[in-house]
Design a protein around this motif. Structure first.
Motif, PDB file in Angstrom:
ATOM      1  N   SER A 116     -52.242  76.656  74.221  1.00 39.59           N
ATOM      2  CA  SER A 116     -52.089  75.774  75.320  1.00 39.59           C
ATOM      3  C   SER A 116     -52.828  74.152  74.860  1.00 39.59           C
ATOM      4  O   SER A 116     -52.021  73.253  74.962  1.00 39.59           O
ATOM      5  N   HIS A 122     -49.822  71.918  78.741  1.00 41.04           N
ATOM      6  CA  HIS A 122     -50.268  71.518  79.909  1.00 41.04           C
ATOM      7  C   HIS A 122     -49.625  69.835  80.346  1.00 41.04           C
ATOM      8  O   HIS A 122     -48.996  69.681  81.326  1.00 41.04           O
ATOM      9  N   ARG A 123     -50.093  69.179  79.231  1.00 33.29           N
ATOM     10  CA  ARG A 123     -49.404  67.799  79.386  1.00 33.29           C
ATOM     11  C   ARG A 123     -47.863  67.730  79.296  1.00 33.29           C
ATOM     12  O   ARG A 123     -47.100  67.064  80.147  1.00 33.29           O
ATOM     13  N   TYR A 125     -45.944  70.084  80.388  1.00 29.36           N
ATOM     14  CA  TYR A 125     -45.446  70.607  81.710  1.00 29.36           C
ATOM     15  C   TYR A 125     -45.495  69.363  82.773  1.00 29.36           C
ATOM     16  O   TYR A 125     -44.364  69.146  83.469  1.00 29.36           O
ATOM     17  N   TRP A 126     -46.390  68.679  82.803  1.00 30.12           N
ATOM     18  CA  TRP A 126     -46.585  67.533  83.860  1.00 30.12           C
ATOM     19  C   TRP A 126     -45.543  66.664  83.423  1.00 30.12           C
ATOM     20  O   TRP A 126     -44.857  65.883  84.172  1.00 30.12           O
TER      21      TRP A 126
END
Length: 173
Positions: A116, A122-123, A125-126
């Motif tokens: 990840s 995560h970045r 996804y946003w």
């Protein structure tokens, strides 16, 4: 008369899983959101067992109060027991705990976090939620061929090492 158990630091997922298991046993379970401590140990009155988690306090004063309240067993929903005064409990109150977590689950989760971070999931996804499909700043690197250092070679580390070797990584442990 039903066996009475007090759960402290109970979260919704604790309640759901223990209620499901309790369908078979019909224990009298009392759930408390607050963590066990000297101020709420009175809630253990007339309870057969107390079940706690990592942020609960079971120091000498709390253990003595539980014994005086009739508690016969202290059960931990965790492997660690640094929040329990074992010397104070010895001979007064049996203490049981989870012997270990799944080393595979911990090693796989560690690998998931590595991936990840490396692939900036995560970045990404946003950004995707915001309709931004730019790859700028999202490029990771191949883990294959890289060297990784691991401190310790216990059960979890040995499993993680096997997983990382599957990625073609060089291991220093």
């Amino acid at each position: 008369m039903a066996y009475k158990i007090a759960f402290f630091g109970a979260k919704p997922y604790d309640i759901a899983s223990f209620d499901k298991v309790n369908e078979k046993y019909n224990y009298d379970i009392r759930y408390y959101k607050g963590h066990l401590n000297p101020n709420n140990v009175v809630l253990t009155q007339d309870t057969d067992a107390v079940c706690i988690f990592v942020n609960d306090t079971a120091d000498a004063a709390v253990i003595d109060a539980m014994v005086n309240n009739g508690v016969k067993l202290l059960a931990l929903r965790c492997a660690g027991f640094n929040n329990v005064d074992l010397k104070a409990a010895k001979g007064k109150l049996p203490v049981v705990r989870v012997p270990a977590y799944s080393p595979y689950a911990v090693a796989e989760y560690s690998l998931a976090l590595m991936l990840s971070l490396n692939r900036k999931i995560h970045r990404a996804y946003w950004r995707t939620r915001d309709g931004n499909f730019s790859l700028n700043g999202l490029i990771g690197f191949d883990m294959h061929g890289k060297t990784i250092g691991i401190i310790g070679t216990g059960k979890i580390a040995k499993i993680l090492i096997r997983l990382l070797k599957g990625f073609g990584m060089r291991i220093l442990a």
